[in-house]
Design a protein around this motif. Structure first.
Motif, PDB file in Angstrom:
ATOM      1  N   ASP A   1       0.857  -1.026  -0.257  1.00  0.00           N
ATOM      2  CA  ASP A   1      -0.236   0.136   0.293  1.00  0.00           C
ATOM      3  C   ASP A   1       1.111   1.173   0.066  1.00  0.00           C
ATOM      4  O   ASP A   1       1.791   1.072   0.443  1.00  0.00           O
ATOM      5  CB  ASP A   1      -0.993  -0.118   1.522  1.00  0.00           C
ATOM      6  CG  ASP A   1      -1.803  -1.028   1.606  1.00  0.00           C
ATOM      7  OD1 ASP A   1      -2.083  -1.848   0.575  1.00  0.00           O
ATOM      8  OD2 ASP A   1      -1.303  -1.952   2.396  1.00  0.00           O
ATOM      9  N   ILE A   2       0.457   2.279  -1.055  1.00  0.00           N
ATOM     10  CA  ILE A   2       0.851   3.403  -0.800  1.00  0.00           C
ATOM     11  C   ILE A   2       0.066   4.669  -1.099  1.00  0.00           C
ATOM     12  O   ILE A   2      -0.404   4.441  -2.400  1.00  0.00           O
ATOM     13  CB  ILE A   2       2.703   3.551  -1.808  1.00  0.00           C
ATOM     14  CG1 ILE A   2       3.011   4.773  -1.716  1.00  0.00           C
ATOM     15  CG2 ILE A   2       2.169   3.096  -3.331  1.00  0.00           C
ATOM     16  CD1 ILE A   2       4.258   4.961  -2.522  1.00  0.00           C
ATOM     17  N   TYR A   3      -0.266   5.379  -0.297  1.00  0.00           N
ATOM     18  CA  TYR A   3      -1.005   6.680  -1.257  1.00  0.00           C
ATOM     19  C   TYR A   3      -0.708   7.702  -0.797  1.00  0.00           C
ATOM     20  O   TYR A   3      -0.245   7.939   0.736  1.00  0.00           O
ATOM     21  CB  TYR A   3      -1.749   6.252   0.313  1.00  0.00           C
ATOM     22  CG  TYR A   3      -3.350   7.423   0.103  1.00  0.00           C
ATOM     23  CD1 TYR A   3      -4.836   7.254  -1.474  1.00  0.00           C
ATOM     24  CD2 TYR A   3      -4.222   8.330   0.963  1.00  0.00           C
ATOM     25  CE1 TYR A   3      -5.190   7.947  -1.510  1.00  0.00           C
ATOM     26  CE2 TYR A   3      -4.742   8.865   0.305  1.00  0.00           C
ATOM     27  CZ  TYR A   3      -5.254   8.742  -0.501  1.00  0.00           C
ATOM     28  OH  TYR A   3      -6.881   9.811  -0.798  1.00  0.00           O
ATOM     29  N   VAL A   4      -0.711   9.124  -0.952  1.00  0.00           N
ATOM     30  CA  VAL A   4      -0.700  10.397  -0.827  1.00  0.00           C
ATOM     31  C   VAL A   4      -2.265  11.105  -1.162  1.00  0.00           C
ATOM     32  O   VAL A   4      -3.178  10.657  -2.235  1.00  0.00           O
ATOM     33  CB  VAL A   4       0.152  11.241  -1.690  1.00  0.00           C
ATOM     34  CG1 VAL A   4       0.584  12.080  -1.517  1.00  0.00           C
ATOM     35  CG2 VAL A   4       1.439  10.192  -1.581  1.00  0.00           C
ATOM     36  N   LYS A   5      -2.300  11.839  -0.273  1.00  0.00           N
ATOM     37  CA  LYS A   5      -3.143  12.658   0.009  1.00  0.00           C
ATOM     38  C   LYS A   5      -3.794  13.745  -1.780  1.00  0.00           C
ATOM     39  O   LYS A   5      -2.925  13.883  -2.107  1.00  0.00           O
ATOM     40  CB  LYS A   5      -3.286  13.458   1.102  1.00  0.00           C
ATOM     41  CG  LYS A   5      -4.366  12.879   2.459  1.00  0.00           C
ATOM     42  CD  LYS A   5      -4.097  13.848   3.765  1.00  0.00           C
ATOM     43  CE  LYS A   5      -5.291  14.893   3.344  1.00  0.00           C
ATOM     44  NZ  LYS A   5      -6.801  14.343   4.337  1.00  0.00           N
ATOM     45  N   GLU A   6      -4.984  13.661  -1.800  1.00  0.00           N
ATOM     46  CA  GLU A   6      -4.923  13.938  -2.798  1.00  0.00           C
ATOM     47  C   GLU A   6      -3.985  15.580  -3.541  1.00  0.00           C
ATOM     48  O   GLU A   6      -3.657  15.982  -3.654  1.00  0.00           O
ATOM     49  CB  GLU A   6      -6.369  14.077  -3.799  1.00  0.00           C
ATOM     50  CG  GLU A   6      -6.653  14.503  -4.827  1.00  0.00           C
ATOM     51  CD  GLU A   6      -8.119  14.126  -5.374  1.00  0.00           C
ATOM     52  OE1 GLU A   6      -8.731  14.675  -6.067  1.00  0.00           O
ATOM     53  OE2 GLU A   6      -8.585  13.754  -4.587  1.00  0.00           O
ATOM     54  N   ASP A   7      -4.359  16.799  -2.368  1.00  0.00           N
ATOM     55  CA  ASP A   7      -3.920  18.021  -2.375  1.00  0.00           C
ATOM     56  C   ASP A   7      -2.307  17.948  -2.168  1.00  0.00           C
ATOM     57  O   ASP A   7      -2.071  18.701  -1.820  1.00  0.00           O
ATOM     58  CB  ASP A   7      -5.184  18.826  -1.394  1.00  0.00           C
ATOM     59  CG  ASP A   7      -4.254  18.363   0.747  1.00  0.00           C
ATOM     60  OD1 ASP A   7      -4.524  17.286  -0.048  1.00  0.00           O
ATOM     61  OD2 ASP A   7      -4.973  18.128   1.081  1.00  0.00           O
ATOM     62  N   ALA A   8      -1.705  16.454  -1.534  1.00  0.00           N
ATOM     63  CA  ALA A   8      -0.194  16.760  -1.543  1.00  0.00           C
ATOM     64  C   ALA A   8       0.030  15.913  -2.408  1.00  0.00           C
ATOM     65  O   ALA A   8       1.566  16.034  -2.720  1.00  0.00           O
ATOM     66  CB  ALA A   8      -0.404  15.901  -0.512  1.00  0.00           C
TER      67      ALA A   8
END
Length: 146
Positions: A81-88
């Protein structure tokens, strides 16, 4: 931007991101189940989770699962899993997370780190390729159970 190995202290903010990540893949929001899942992985030391914190806010995470290479007789990791908030997104957060993952795996004398992504996830694929990750020669098969 600071990247930390997650502990139970980060569980609440991590849970929110993990739930958003699952929604990104079309899964209905279920914060309590997401929290229980993460809490158990952390308590049993079944995964390694890195979180990105900027200005006191958790803006991204990566979760690794340990495995082994029988051929190489070494530890290996699955970057599940890897995820970055949309605004970042587009600010180098994903790249920084990946570099932290690589650093950790090297420190653990891992043979490799592997991941899977959707063929249409062009932004992620470009990032992985820019970080010198290669598609392997194996044909993956999956059997799902419920």
């Amino acid at each position: 931007m600071e990247i930390l190995q997650a502990t139970m202290n980060e569980l609440e903010e991590l849970t929110v991101l993990f739930d958003e990540y699952r929604q990104f893949y079309g899964i209905e929001s279920d914060v309590s189940s997401a929290k229980a899942f993460l809490q158990l992985r952390m308590a049993l030391k079944e995964s390694i989770i890195f979180v990105v914190v900027e200005n006191g806010n958790t803006i991204g995470f990566a979760q690794l699962y340990p495995t082994f290479s029988s051929i190489a007789l070494q530890r290996a990791y699955i970057l599940n899993d890897i995820y970055v908030k949309e605004d970042a997104r587009g600010l180098g957060v994903g790249k920084a997370l990946m570099e932290k993952v690589f650093q950790y795996c090297e420190q653990q004398y891992a043979r490799y780190v592997t991941l899977q992504t959707a063929t249409d996830n062009v932004h992620a694929r470009k990032l992985y390729e820019n970080l010198n990750m290669k598609q392997d020669q194996y044909c993956n098969y999956v059997k799902y159970f419920s």
